[in-house]
Design a protein around this motif. Structure first.
Motif, PDB file in Angstrom:
ATOM      1  N   GLY A 166       0.817  -1.203   0.000  1.00 44.10           N
ATOM      2  CA  GLY A 166       0.000   0.000   0.000  1.00 44.10           C
ATOM      3  C   GLY A 166       0.850   1.252   0.000  1.00 44.10           C
ATOM      4  O   GLY A 166       2.039   1.235   0.319  1.00 44.10           O
ATOM      5  N   LYS A 167       0.215   2.364  -0.394  1.00 44.65           N
ATOM      6  CA  LYS A 167       0.885   3.662  -0.406  1.00 44.65           C
ATOM      7  C   LYS A 167      -0.069   4.723   0.123  1.00 44.65           C
ATOM      8  O   LYS A 167      -1.179   4.888  -0.408  1.00 44.65           O
ATOM      9  CB  LYS A 167       1.328   4.025  -1.825  1.00 44.65           C
ATOM     10  CG  LYS A 167       1.957   5.410  -1.956  1.00 44.65           C
ATOM     11  CD  LYS A 167       3.274   5.499  -1.235  1.00 44.65           C
ATOM     12  CE  LYS A 167       3.917   6.870  -1.398  1.00 44.65           C
ATOM     13  NZ  LYS A 167       5.228   6.954  -0.696  1.00 44.65           N
ATOM     14  N   THR A 168       0.358   5.430   1.184  1.00 47.04           N
ATOM     15  CA  THR A 168      -0.426   6.520   1.759  1.00 47.04           C
ATOM     16  C   THR A 168       0.443   7.764   1.785  1.00 47.04           C
ATOM     17  O   THR A 168       1.548   7.741   2.346  1.00 47.04           O
ATOM     18  CB  THR A 168      -0.895   6.178   3.182  1.00 47.04           C
ATOM     19  OG1 THR A 168      -1.608   4.933   3.152  1.00 47.04           O
ATOM     20  CG2 THR A 168      -1.814   7.257   3.730  1.00 47.04           C
ATOM     21  N   TYR A 169      -0.028   8.839   1.187  1.00 48.95           N
ATOM     22  CA  TYR A 169       0.737  10.079   1.153  1.00 48.95           C
ATOM     23  C   TYR A 169       0.481  10.952   2.380  1.00 48.95           C
ATOM     24  O   TYR A 169       1.356  11.688   2.821  1.00 48.95           O
ATOM     25  CB  TYR A 169       0.408  10.871  -0.117  1.00 48.95           C
ATOM     26  CG  TYR A 169       1.002  10.267  -1.361  1.00 48.95           C
ATOM     27  CD1 TYR A 169       2.343  10.473  -1.685  1.00 48.95           C
ATOM     28  CD2 TYR A 169       0.241   9.485  -2.212  1.00 48.95           C
ATOM     29  CE1 TYR A 169       2.904   9.913  -2.828  1.00 48.95           C
ATOM     30  CE2 TYR A 169       0.791   8.924  -3.364  1.00 48.95           C
ATOM     31  CZ  TYR A 169       2.125   9.141  -3.665  1.00 48.95           C
ATOM     32  OH  TYR A 169       2.669   8.579  -4.795  1.00 48.95           O
ATOM     33  N   ILE A 170      -0.748  10.880   2.918  1.00 48.41           N
ATOM     34  CA  ILE A 170      -1.109  11.699   4.073  1.00 48.41           C
ATOM     35  C   ILE A 170      -1.384  10.774   5.242  1.00 48.41           C
ATOM     36  O   ILE A 170      -2.246   9.876   5.147  1.00 48.41           O
ATOM     37  CB  ILE A 170      -2.352  12.568   3.781  1.00 48.41           C
ATOM     38  CG1 ILE A 170      -2.079  13.466   2.564  1.00 48.41           C
ATOM     39  CG2 ILE A 170      -2.726  13.400   5.003  1.00 48.41           C
ATOM     40  CD1 ILE A 170      -3.291  14.252   2.116  1.00 48.41           C
ATOM     41  N   GLU A 171      -0.677  10.956   6.331  1.00 49.64           N
ATOM     42  CA  GLU A 171      -0.847  10.088   7.483  1.00 49.64           C
ATOM     43  C   GLU A 171      -2.293  10.136   7.972  1.00 49.64           C
ATOM     44  O   GLU A 171      -2.866  11.209   8.193  1.00 49.64           O
ATOM     45  CB  GLU A 171       0.091  10.515   8.612  1.00 49.64           C
ATOM     46  CG  GLU A 171       0.081   9.560   9.791  1.00 49.64           C
ATOM     47  CD  GLU A 171       1.110   9.926  10.835  1.00 49.64           C
ATOM     48  OE1 GLU A 171       1.089   9.309  11.912  1.00 49.64           O
ATOM     49  OE2 GLU A 171       1.936  10.818  10.572  1.00 49.64           O
ATOM     50  N   GLY A 172      -2.895   8.961   8.096  1.00 54.16           N
ATOM     51  CA  GLY A 172      -4.290   8.872   8.526  1.00 54.16           C
ATOM     52  C   GLY A 172      -5.281   9.039   7.393  1.00 54.16           C
ATOM     53  O   GLY A 172      -6.488   8.894   7.606  1.00 54.16           O
ATOM     54  N   GLY A 173      -4.794   9.338   6.174  1.00 52.13           N
ATOM     55  CA  GLY A 173      -5.688   9.520   5.033  1.00 52.13           C
ATOM     56  C   GLY A 173      -6.000   8.212   4.338  1.00 52.13           C
ATOM     57  O   GLY A 173      -5.481   7.146   4.690  1.00 52.13           O
ATOM     58  N   VAL A 174      -6.869   8.299   3.326  1.00 51.77           N
ATOM     59  CA  VAL A 174      -7.221   7.116   2.540  1.00 51.77           C
ATOM     60  C   VAL A 174      -6.040   6.772   1.635  1.00 51.77           C
ATOM     61  O   VAL A 174      -5.510   7.639   0.935  1.00 51.77           O
ATOM     62  CB  VAL A 174      -8.484   7.371   1.693  1.00 51.77           C
ATOM     63  CG1 VAL A 174      -8.781   6.186   0.784  1.00 51.77           C
ATOM     64  CG2 VAL A 174      -9.682   7.643   2.605  1.00 51.77           C
ATOM     65  N   PRO A 175      -5.587   5.524   1.630  1.00 48.51           N
ATOM     66  CA  PRO A 175      -4.429   5.153   0.804  1.00 48.51           C
ATOM     67  C   PRO A 175      -4.702   5.359  -0.681  1.00 48.51           C
ATOM     68  O   PRO A 175      -5.805   5.118  -1.172  1.00 48.51           O
ATOM     69  CB  PRO A 175      -4.228   3.663   1.123  1.00 48.51           C
ATOM     70  CG  PRO A 175      -4.927   3.432   2.421  1.00 48.51           C
ATOM     71  CD  PRO A 175      -6.083   4.393   2.434  1.00 48.51           C
ATOM     72  N   THR A 176      -3.669   5.789  -1.405  1.00 47.75           N
ATOM     73  CA  THR A 176      -3.747   5.862  -2.866  1.00 47.75           C
ATOM     74  C   THR A 176      -3.725   4.461  -3.466  1.00 47.75           C
ATOM     75  O   THR A 176      -4.430   4.181  -4.441  1.00 47.75           O
ATOM     76  CB  THR A 176      -2.565   6.679  -3.414  1.00 47.75           C
ATOM     77  OG1 THR A 176      -2.607   7.992  -2.834  1.00 47.75           O
ATOM     78  CG2 THR A 176      -2.609   6.780  -4.920  1.00 47.75           C
ATOM     79  N   VAL A 177      -2.913   3.591  -2.895  1.00 48.98           N
ATOM     80  CA  VAL A 177      -2.848   2.171  -3.264  1.00 48.98           C
ATOM     81  C   VAL A 177      -3.035   1.370  -1.984  1.00 48.98           C
ATOM     82  O   VAL A 177      -2.401   1.669  -0.967  1.00 48.98           O
ATOM     83  CB  VAL A 177      -1.497   1.825  -3.926  1.00 48.98           C
ATOM     84  CG1 VAL A 177      -1.414   0.332  -4.212  1.00 48.98           C
ATOM     85  CG2 VAL A 177      -1.304   2.627  -5.202  1.00 48.98           C
ATOM     86  N   HIS A 178      -3.906   0.365  -2.040  1.00 49.43           N
ATOM     87  CA  HIS A 178      -4.224  -0.363  -0.808  1.00 49.43           C
ATOM     88  C   HIS A 178      -4.333  -1.866  -1.057  1.00 49.43           C
ATOM     89  O   HIS A 178      -4.999  -2.299  -2.001  1.00 49.43           O
ATOM     90  CB  HIS A 178      -5.541   0.152  -0.227  1.00 49.43           C
ATOM     91  CG  HIS A 178      -5.970  -0.546   1.030  1.00 49.43           C
ATOM     92  ND1 HIS A 178      -5.234  -0.510   2.191  1.00 49.43           N
ATOM     93  CD2 HIS A 178      -7.059  -1.326   1.305  1.00 49.43           C
ATOM     94  CE1 HIS A 178      -5.855  -1.211   3.131  1.00 49.43           C
ATOM     95  NE2 HIS A 178      -6.943  -1.734   2.607  1.00 49.43           N
ATOM     96  N   ASP A 179      -3.656  -2.635  -0.230  1.00 50.07           N
ATOM     97  CA  ASP A 179      -3.846  -4.085  -0.134  1.00 50.07           C
ATOM     98  C   ASP A 179      -3.674  -4.793  -1.485  1.00 50.07           C
ATOM     99  O   ASP A 179      -4.520  -5.577  -1.901  1.00 50.07           O
ATOM    100  CB  ASP A 179      -5.236  -4.372   0.453  1.00 50.07           C
ATOM    101  CG  ASP A 179      -5.390  -5.837   0.869  1.00 50.07           C
ATOM    102  OD1 ASP A 179      -4.363  -6.492   1.108  1.00 50.07           O
ATOM    103  OD2 ASP A 179      -6.537  -6.323   0.925  1.00 50.07           O
TER     104      ASP A 179
END
Length: 395
Positions: free
Chosen positions: A10-23
């Motif tokens: 996964g990839k999250t740019y903003i901590e606590g935000g919705v991931p751009t790429v997930h699982d």
């Protein structure tokens, strides 16, 4: 050569935000040509850049050739990447551009020259080795960019929309060359990112369709909508997103109500109360539930005549659906009829030689029963009779 394994990446740019790429969990075998495809914002280029080492991985594990590479630099991953832009050095000639990476890697000069000449001949640019990039056409520049990756002899080739800057004819030609090159590389794996369905369908051994996070979503959803052989995704989409994304023209969708569950399938009523009997299992769906029927343009056939019995005599066809012609698009070997149907617009692909209806004319059509997809209220495809639930899941 190397395989590639992604385990819940996964990839999250903003901590606590919705991931751009997930699982994202995938296992790309040695020699496989895997294509990432999807709409803008689905994270396909981000995922490719994580594999290349150009983006950090927020969660999960990436293994190339069986070893974990999450923290490895791009040069330590045994990958070579072809970018959307050619990224050629304008002051170097073609031969120098091809060998630039080899020089950095301190490959012996004689070995480097041999590789450059072999790749240049393979790509049919051996007569261009002394030219500068400004003297080349777009297609020739793209071949040089591909050649720069080939000379490194990596375990994995990564392509990030490499044909998007080419015109249609050149794109088709270069697509065939990439397929030929992949076969010639034997066990080398290739991962290719594109938004072009034709590229994905024609190049892929396995296609991975990615979906963007829903607008305003507070919880993440898996980025992989479906993966598998291209024709599997086309013929057996597992949900409305996959069905609507693949295909041109887009799959026809009709709202309907489930009115009866039977041993030979279900009966669904369209908005005008036309009732269609369809060979699917009503798993988890009850009478009275709203469902969506999906049928592709090539599976929506003109009824031989206006009488109901005209279609009913062919057991493969559904009951007639009443429509009216809104527009016609003539494509030479076929025509597309744009229709106003019960609950929405429809498109029917008419074969060559079929008499063109008049605009405004009543035009009853019938669907091939076995090609009608039924989606439950959540948008998931119902399995067909005598068929297991879709095995081509997001893994």
């Amino acid at each position: 050569m190397a395989s590639v394994q992604l385990e819940q990446v996964g990839k999250t740019y903003i901590e606590g935000g919705v991931p751009t790429v997930h699982d994202v969990t995938l296992d790309i075998a040695e020699g496989e040509f895997c294509v990432f495809v999807g709409p803008s914002g689905c994270g396909k280029s981000t995922l490719l850049r994580m594999i290349a080492g150009l983006e950090t991985i927020s969660s999960g594990e990436l293994r190339i050739g069986g070893r974990r590479v999450n923290e490895k630099a791009p040069g330590e991953r045994d990958v070579a990447m072809v970018f959307q832009s050619y990224a050629l050095y304008p002051h170097l000639d073609v031969g120098e551009n091809l060998g630039f990476g080899l020089r950095l890697a301190r490959v012996p000069k004689a070995d480097a020259q041999r590789r450059i000449e072999e790749v240049a001949k393979l790509l049919q640019i051996d007569h261009l080795l002394r030219r500068k990039p400004r003297e080349l056409s777009g297609g020739q520049r793209q071949r040089v960019a591909i050649g720069r990756a080939l000379v490194r002899q990596p375990g994995v080739f990564l392509f990030d929309e490499p044909l998007s800057n080419l015109d249609a004819a050149l794109r088709q030609q270069t697509r065939l060359e990439i397929a030929r090159l992949h076969r010639s590389q034997g066990r080398a794996s290739s991962i290719y990112v594109t938004h072009d369905q034709v590229e994905a369908m024609t190049l892929a051994d396995r296609m991975v369709l990615l979906q963007p996070p829903p607008p305003g979503a507070l919880l993440p959803q898996p980025s992989v909508a479906q993966c598998g052989a291209p024709l599997t995704l086309y013929r057996r989409p597992r949900n409305l997103f996959v069905a609507g994304f693949l295909g041109s023209p887009r799959m026809n969708f009709l709202p309907a109500t489930l009115v009866e569950r039977r041993d030979d399938g279900v009966v669904a009523a369209l908005a005008d109360d036309t009732r269609l009997t369809l060979p699917v299992r009503a798993d988890g769906v009850n009478n009275g539930d709203t469902v969506t029927l999906g049928v592709r343009a090539e599976h929506l056939r003109p009824v031989p005549d206006a009488r109901a019995g005209g279609a009913a005599r062919d057991a493969r066809l559904s009951e007639p659906i009443r429509t009216q012609v809104q527009w016609l698009e003539h494509l030479g070997d076929q025509s597309l009829a744009y229709l106003a149907g019960p609950g929405g617009a429809l498109v029917s692909r008419l074969p060559e030689g079929h008499g063109a209806p008049a605009i405004g004319e009543a035009f009853p059509v019938a669907a091939l029963r076995d090609e009608v997809h039924v989606f439950d209220p959540r948008g998931e495809a119902l399995p067909r009779l005598h068929e297991e639930a879709d095995a081509c899941a997001a893994r």
